[in-house]
Scaffold this active site. Sequence first.
Site, PDB file in Angstrom:
ATOM      1  N   GLU A  95     -10.124   2.315 -13.517  1.00  0.00           N
ATOM      2  CA  GLU A  95      -9.267   1.415 -14.283  1.00  0.00           C
ATOM      3  C   GLU A  95     -10.052   0.186 -14.725  1.00  0.00           C
ATOM      4  O   GLU A  95      -9.482  -0.766 -15.263  1.00  0.00           O
ATOM      5  CB  GLU A  95      -8.041   1.001 -13.478  1.00  0.00           C
ATOM      6  CG  GLU A  95      -8.328   0.226 -12.214  1.00  0.00           C
ATOM      7  CD  GLU A  95      -7.062  -0.337 -11.573  1.00  0.00           C
ATOM      8  OE1 GLU A  95      -6.591  -1.387 -12.047  1.00  0.00           O
ATOM      9  OE2 GLU A  95      -6.562   0.277 -10.617  1.00  0.00           O
ATOM     10  N   CYS A 129      -5.004   2.920  -9.705  1.00  0.00           N
ATOM     11  CA  CYS A 129      -5.838   3.470  -8.633  1.00  0.00           C
ATOM     12  C   CYS A 129      -5.727   4.986  -8.490  1.00  0.00           C
ATOM     13  O   CYS A 129      -6.356   5.566  -7.603  1.00  0.00           O
ATOM     14  CB  CYS A 129      -5.471   2.809  -7.307  1.00  0.00           C
ATOM     15  SG  CYS A 129      -5.631   1.012  -7.327  1.00  0.00           S
ATOM     16  N   ASN A 167      -3.540 -15.971  -3.772  1.00  0.00           N
ATOM     17  CA  ASN A 167      -3.186 -15.093  -2.660  1.00  0.00           C
ATOM     18  C   ASN A 167      -3.735 -13.682  -2.791  1.00  0.00           C
ATOM     19  O   ASN A 167      -3.983 -13.011  -1.786  1.00  0.00           O
ATOM     20  CB  ASN A 167      -1.657 -15.027  -2.515  1.00  0.00           C
ATOM     21  CG  ASN A 167      -1.057 -16.332  -2.035  1.00  0.00           C
ATOM     22  OD1 ASN A 167      -1.745 -17.136  -1.409  1.00  0.00           O
ATOM     23  ND2 ASN A 167       0.205 -16.563  -2.342  1.00  0.00           N
ATOM     24  N   THR A 171      -7.718  -9.449  -1.542  1.00  0.00           N
ATOM     25  CA  THR A 171      -7.477  -7.999  -1.539  1.00  0.00           C
ATOM     26  C   THR A 171      -8.382  -7.286  -2.537  1.00  0.00           C
ATOM     27  O   THR A 171      -8.136  -6.136  -2.892  1.00  0.00           O
ATOM     28  CB  THR A 171      -6.003  -7.676  -1.864  1.00  0.00           C
ATOM     29  OG1 THR A 171      -5.683  -8.106  -3.192  1.00  0.00           O
ATOM     30  CG2 THR A 171      -5.070  -8.339  -0.870  1.00  0.00           C
ATOM     31  N   HIS A 264      -4.563   5.583   0.189  1.00  0.00           N
ATOM     32  CA  HIS A 264      -5.080   4.541  -0.695  1.00  0.00           C
ATOM     33  C   HIS A 264      -4.857   3.213   0.016  1.00  0.00           C
ATOM     34  O   HIS A 264      -3.758   2.934   0.499  1.00  0.00           O
ATOM     35  CB  HIS A 264      -4.353   4.556  -2.036  1.00  0.00           C
ATOM     36  CG  HIS A 264      -4.589   3.319  -2.844  1.00  0.00           C
ATOM     37  ND1 HIS A 264      -5.853   2.938  -3.238  1.00  0.00           N
ATOM     38  CD2 HIS A 264      -3.739   2.352  -3.306  1.00  0.00           C
ATOM     39  CE1 HIS A 264      -5.775   1.805  -3.914  1.00  0.00           C
ATOM     40  NE2 HIS A 264      -4.499   1.434  -3.967  1.00  0.00           N
TER      41      HIS A 264
END
Length: 520
Positions: A95, A129, A167, A171, A264
């Site tokens: 992606e 993903c 935030n 990740t 995932h």
Amino acid sequence: MPGSLPLNAEACWPKDVGIVALEIYFPSQYVDQAELEKYDGVDAGKYTIGLGQARMGFCTDREDINSLCLTVVQKLMERNSLSYDCIGRLEVGTETIIDKSKSVKSNLMQLFEESGNTDIEGIDTTNACYGGTAAVFNAVNWIESSSWDGRYALVVAGDIAIYASGNARPTGGVGAVALLIGPNAPVIFDRGLRGTHMQHAYDFYKPDMLSEYPVVDGKLSIQCYLSALDRCYSVYRKKIRAQWQKEGKDKDFTLNDFGFMIFHSPYCKLVQKSLARMFLNDFLNDQNRDKNSIYSGLEAFGDVKLEDTYFDRDVEKAFMKASAELFNQKTKASLLVSNQNGNMYTSSVYGSLASVLAQYSPQQLAGKRIGVFSYGSGLAATLYSLKVTQDATPGSALDKITASLCDLKSRLDSRTCVAPDVFAENMKLREDTHHLANYIPQCSIDSLFEGTWYLVRVDEKHRRTYARRPSTNDHSLDEGVGLVHSNTATEHIPSPAKKVPRLPATSGEPESAVISNGEH
């Protein structure tokens, strides 16, 4: 119905189609999540405990999606002494889009030039993903079709996962995985056992073509992930139960029937919650749960509805506690790469597979069924399974694939820890320059792992040129061409390390193989 086969018809497929070889690549630097907590001024444990992340890999402006995929493909070919003419299909799941027309796959074809092999099907596949899994399924379907010409399929899943400061930034991550798909594999795709769920949702998307950052609805994204898991697991259970009934086995499928369960992994804590979610599904599906000791203490939740529990803290806490041992047995080991490198988007779930294969012996893996949950926002999801071959003898295909990954932890540990302020500077540099033409990357190549492809320049027409940092295994590019055997007895092709002709080095760059996705 005309054109249809009767339901009891049997077709003839190649035997044991699956993953023959696997290679993983991640950049040579990372930021420590505990240090990032301090730098961001958040509570200690917010990233390390709340998200379950220890380190986050990232790349400088020297690497992009093309270079990541070039690196992982060439490393797979070299490590397995493969000739480039044995690949008949090459597909990329990503992606990370740097060109709205030209595919990453077309860039990878430069590695095949000297072999003369241009008869290679496949192209890029994109849906958040999930693109890597879609590419894997396409590869398996090709091998099991009348189009198959007897050669391997090669699937590449790779991404650069980065977020605006805030935030979501912890990740992130970056990496690529290459999977060689073929018959007689040590890790075999279970035929007919895919539970898929597709739905329209705006949980995570990238509408701004000038930005690498996504638009994320965090709460909706979690709900979409968990609801997709519920639906996929339900379909999978029905399909495997139907198979078992044909075999004369009348029982319900549960988590205990998986030797391993991988997911995932946007962040590790969500994976732990997801394993607990599957345990909740088993609990609600068990008509005799009151008599089953593994559900002791959960009786109060017997009447809950799945759709009401996505953010129910009491349900989450109870089932995470009840499934803790299952998590340790079946899932925890799969989080090595995710915990140490972060989210790799399309390659995340295959990094989880690599983590399992790297940490267990062939004898421990033999005969195990591995559940795989793949999710991509927007949304697309599938839960499917792999079956590990029973042959764990020395020199077997299973022995070879585990041996090829035994250095995974040491490779992760060999990376350089970078201070959070340097990480932030790199993110700002990418933000300002990733879309520019007539650009020469500013970061040094000295810190790159040996054998890494990197971006040399982007010209005024946005054409990108790449070079490879020399590897000690390359010897000298001037010392003749090494040979490896192809899959035919009479042919030889140049060694993968010598695939690309060398061009004069640009100023300040070491001599190495150089390729471009524009004119040569």
